[in-house]
Scaffold this motif. Structure first.
Motif, PDB file in Angstrom:
ATOM      1  N   THR A   1      51.544  95.291  29.644  1.00  0.00           N
ATOM      2  CA  THR A   1      51.641  93.893  30.048  1.00  0.00           C
ATOM      3  C   THR A   1      50.567  93.519  31.055  1.00  0.00           C
ATOM      4  O   THR A   1      49.956  92.448  30.958  1.00  0.00           O
ATOM      5  CB  THR A   1      53.043  93.621  30.649  1.00  0.00           C
ATOM      6  OG1 THR A   1      54.037  93.942  29.682  1.00  0.00           O
ATOM      7  CG2 THR A   1      53.193  92.183  31.083  1.00  0.00           C
ATOM      8  N   ILE A   2      50.326  94.375  32.030  1.00  0.00           N
ATOM      9  CA  ILE A   2      49.325  94.093  33.065  1.00  0.00           C
ATOM     10  C   ILE A   2      47.931  94.033  32.460  1.00  0.00           C
ATOM     11  O   ILE A   2      47.161  93.103  32.742  1.00  0.00           O
ATOM     12  CB  ILE A   2      49.418  95.137  34.191  1.00  0.00           C
ATOM     13  CG1 ILE A   2      50.723  94.977  34.951  1.00  0.00           C
ATOM     14  CG2 ILE A   2      48.238  95.025  35.142  1.00  0.00           C
ATOM     15  CD1 ILE A   2      51.085  96.162  35.805  1.00  0.00           C
ATOM     16  N   VAL A   3      47.598  94.989  31.607  1.00  0.00           N
ATOM     17  CA  VAL A   3      46.275  94.999  30.977  1.00  0.00           C
ATOM     18  C   VAL A   3      46.086  93.765  30.104  1.00  0.00           C
ATOM     19  O   VAL A   3      45.041  93.088  30.164  1.00  0.00           O
ATOM     20  CB  VAL A   3      46.065  96.303  30.168  1.00  0.00           C
ATOM     21  CG1 VAL A   3      44.837  96.214  29.284  1.00  0.00           C
ATOM     22  CG2 VAL A   3      45.972  97.485  31.095  1.00  0.00           C
ATOM     23  N   LEU A   4      47.088  93.429  29.314  1.00  0.00           N
ATOM     24  CA  LEU A   4      47.005  92.252  28.455  1.00  0.00           C
ATOM     25  C   LEU A   4      46.900  90.969  29.275  1.00  0.00           C
ATOM     26  O   LEU A   4      46.097  90.081  28.951  1.00  0.00           O
ATOM     27  CB  LEU A   4      48.217  92.200  27.526  1.00  0.00           C
ATOM     28  CG  LEU A   4      48.186  91.142  26.444  1.00  0.00           C
ATOM     29  CD1 LEU A   4      47.046  91.422  25.470  1.00  0.00           C
ATOM     30  CD2 LEU A   4      49.509  91.111  25.716  1.00  0.00           C
TER      31      LEU A   4
ATOM     32  N   LEU B   1      43.377  90.721  30.813  1.00  0.00           N
ATOM     33  CA  LEU B   1      42.401  90.352  29.791  1.00  0.00           C
ATOM     34  C   LEU B   1      42.475  88.862  29.455  1.00  0.00           C
ATOM     35  O   LEU B   1      41.441  88.195  29.337  1.00  0.00           O
ATOM     36  CB  LEU B   1      42.617  91.181  28.529  1.00  0.00           C
ATOM     37  CG  LEU B   1      42.135  92.614  28.566  1.00  0.00           C
ATOM     38  CD1 LEU B   1      42.533  93.342  27.300  1.00  0.00           C
ATOM     39  CD2 LEU B   1      40.637  92.652  28.743  1.00  0.00           C
ATOM     40  N   ILE B   2      43.668  88.335  29.323  1.00  0.00           N
ATOM     41  CA  ILE B   2      43.828  86.912  29.019  1.00  0.00           C
ATOM     42  C   ILE B   2      43.320  86.057  30.172  1.00  0.00           C
ATOM     43  O   ILE B   2      42.635  85.053  29.958  1.00  0.00           O
ATOM     44  CB  ILE B   2      45.303  86.603  28.678  1.00  0.00           C
ATOM     45  CG1 ILE B   2      45.647  87.216  27.332  1.00  0.00           C
ATOM     46  CG2 ILE B   2      45.570  85.106  28.681  1.00  0.00           C
ATOM     47  CD1 ILE B   2      47.108  87.176  26.981  1.00  0.00           C
TER      48      ILE B   2
ATOM     49  N   VAL C   1      41.031  86.847  32.430  1.00  0.00           N
ATOM     50  CA  VAL C   1      39.572  86.939  32.510  1.00  0.00           C
ATOM     51  C   VAL C   1      38.920  86.128  31.391  1.00  0.00           C
ATOM     52  O   VAL C   1      37.942  85.417  31.616  1.00  0.00           O
ATOM     53  CB  VAL C   1      39.126  88.422  32.466  1.00  0.00           C
ATOM     54  CG1 VAL C   1      37.639  88.547  32.217  1.00  0.00           C
ATOM     55  CG2 VAL C   1      39.518  89.113  33.747  1.00  0.00           C
ATOM     56  N   LEU C   2      39.473  86.213  30.197  1.00  0.00           N
ATOM     57  CA  LEU C   2      38.876  85.484  29.081  1.00  0.00           C
ATOM     58  C   LEU C   2      38.976  83.973  29.243  1.00  0.00           C
ATOM     59  O   LEU C   2      38.042  83.240  28.926  1.00  0.00           O
ATOM     60  CB  LEU C   2      39.538  85.904  27.767  1.00  0.00           C
ATOM     61  CG  LEU C   2      39.167  87.278  27.243  1.00  0.00           C
ATOM     62  CD1 LEU C   2      39.992  87.611  26.016  1.00  0.00           C
ATOM     63  CD2 LEU C   2      37.694  87.348  26.914  1.00  0.00           C
ATOM     64  N   PHE C   3      40.112  83.483  29.728  1.00  0.00           N
ATOM     65  CA  PHE C   3      40.299  82.043  29.785  1.00  0.00           C
ATOM     66  C   PHE C   3      39.893  81.411  31.104  1.00  0.00           C
ATOM     67  O   PHE C   3      39.661  80.215  31.156  1.00  0.00           O
ATOM     68  CB  PHE C   3      41.743  81.681  29.444  1.00  0.00           C
ATOM     69  CG  PHE C   3      42.059  81.904  27.995  1.00  0.00           C
ATOM     70  CD1 PHE C   3      41.469  81.127  27.023  1.00  0.00           C
ATOM     71  CD2 PHE C   3      42.922  82.904  27.606  1.00  0.00           C
ATOM     72  CE1 PHE C   3      41.734  81.328  25.688  1.00  0.00           C
ATOM     73  CE2 PHE C   3      43.203  83.115  26.277  1.00  0.00           C
ATOM     74  CZ  PHE C   3      42.613  82.324  25.304  1.00  0.00           C
ATOM     75  N   SER C   4      39.807  82.180  32.175  1.00  0.00           N
ATOM     76  CA  SER C   4      39.377  81.578  33.443  1.00  0.00           C
ATOM     77  C   SER C   4      37.871  81.630  33.592  1.00  0.00           C
ATOM     78  O   SER C   4      37.314  80.960  34.447  1.00  0.00           O
ATOM     79  CB  SER C   4      40.030  82.295  34.623  1.00  0.00           C
ATOM     80  OG  SER C   4      39.525  83.605  34.753  1.00  0.00           O
ATOM     81  N   ARG C   5      37.205  82.387  32.785  1.00  0.00           N
ATOM     82  CA  ARG C   5      35.751  82.512  32.855  1.00  0.00           C
ATOM     83  C   ARG C   5      35.069  81.177  32.573  1.00  0.00           C
ATOM     84  O   ARG C   5      34.102  80.813  33.216  1.00  0.00           O
ATOM     85  CB  ARG C   5      35.312  83.544  31.839  1.00  0.00           C
ATOM     86  CG  ARG C   5      33.864  83.879  31.889  1.00  0.00           C
ATOM     87  CD  ARG C   5      33.583  84.877  30.810  1.00  0.00           C
ATOM     88  NE  ARG C   5      32.783  85.947  31.317  1.00  0.00           N
ATOM     89  CZ  ARG C   5      32.438  86.998  30.644  1.00  0.00           C
ATOM     90  NH1 ARG C   5      32.877  87.148  29.404  1.00  0.00           N
ATOM     91  NH2 ARG C   5      31.693  87.933  31.158  1.00  0.00           N
TER      92      ARG C   5
END
Length: 113
Positions: free
Chosen positions: A97-100, A103-104, A106-110
């Motif tokens: 859960t933490i890794v997922l 990742l979400i 980082v991908l969407f706040s970038r």
């Protein structure tokens, strides 16, 4: 809202209310988690997750996932003699859960920064 979400998951997965109990326990502990993770920002009611430090966000996600999964698997197994199984399931589910979640984030706040 957390009870309704948990009950919807329970209805479709036929799990007898464990998701509702875990979601309500997480919602009940949310103010403590916010104060622990974000400190003074929480007291001023000015938390914006896309503007906070990644360390505070990871702390918040980790504690939330740990509480939710520990309650979920404790109620699912419901046996003190199986404490190692509960802890093992909690640990591996929390890691996933933490890794997922990271990742979400980082991908969407970038794109927003």
């Amino acid at each position: 809202m957390s009870f309704i979400l948990g009950m919807l998951i329970d209805i479709f997965s036929d799990s007898g209310g464990v998701h509702a109990a875990a979601a309500v326990s997480l919602a009940y502990s949310r103010p403590v988690l916010l104060k622990t993770s974000f400190g003074m920002l929480y007291e001023h009611q000015s938390i914006k997750f896309n503007l906070t430090e990644i360390g505070s966000l990871i702390t918040y996600i980790t504690l939330g996932a740990l509480i939710h999964h520990l309650v979920l698997f404790s109620l699912e197994v419901f046996s003190i003699s199986e404490i190692l199984l509960i802890l093992k399931k909690t640990l591996f589910s929390c890691i996933f859960t933490i890794v997922l979640s990271i990742l979400i984030i980082v991908l969407f706040s970038r794109n927003q920064r």
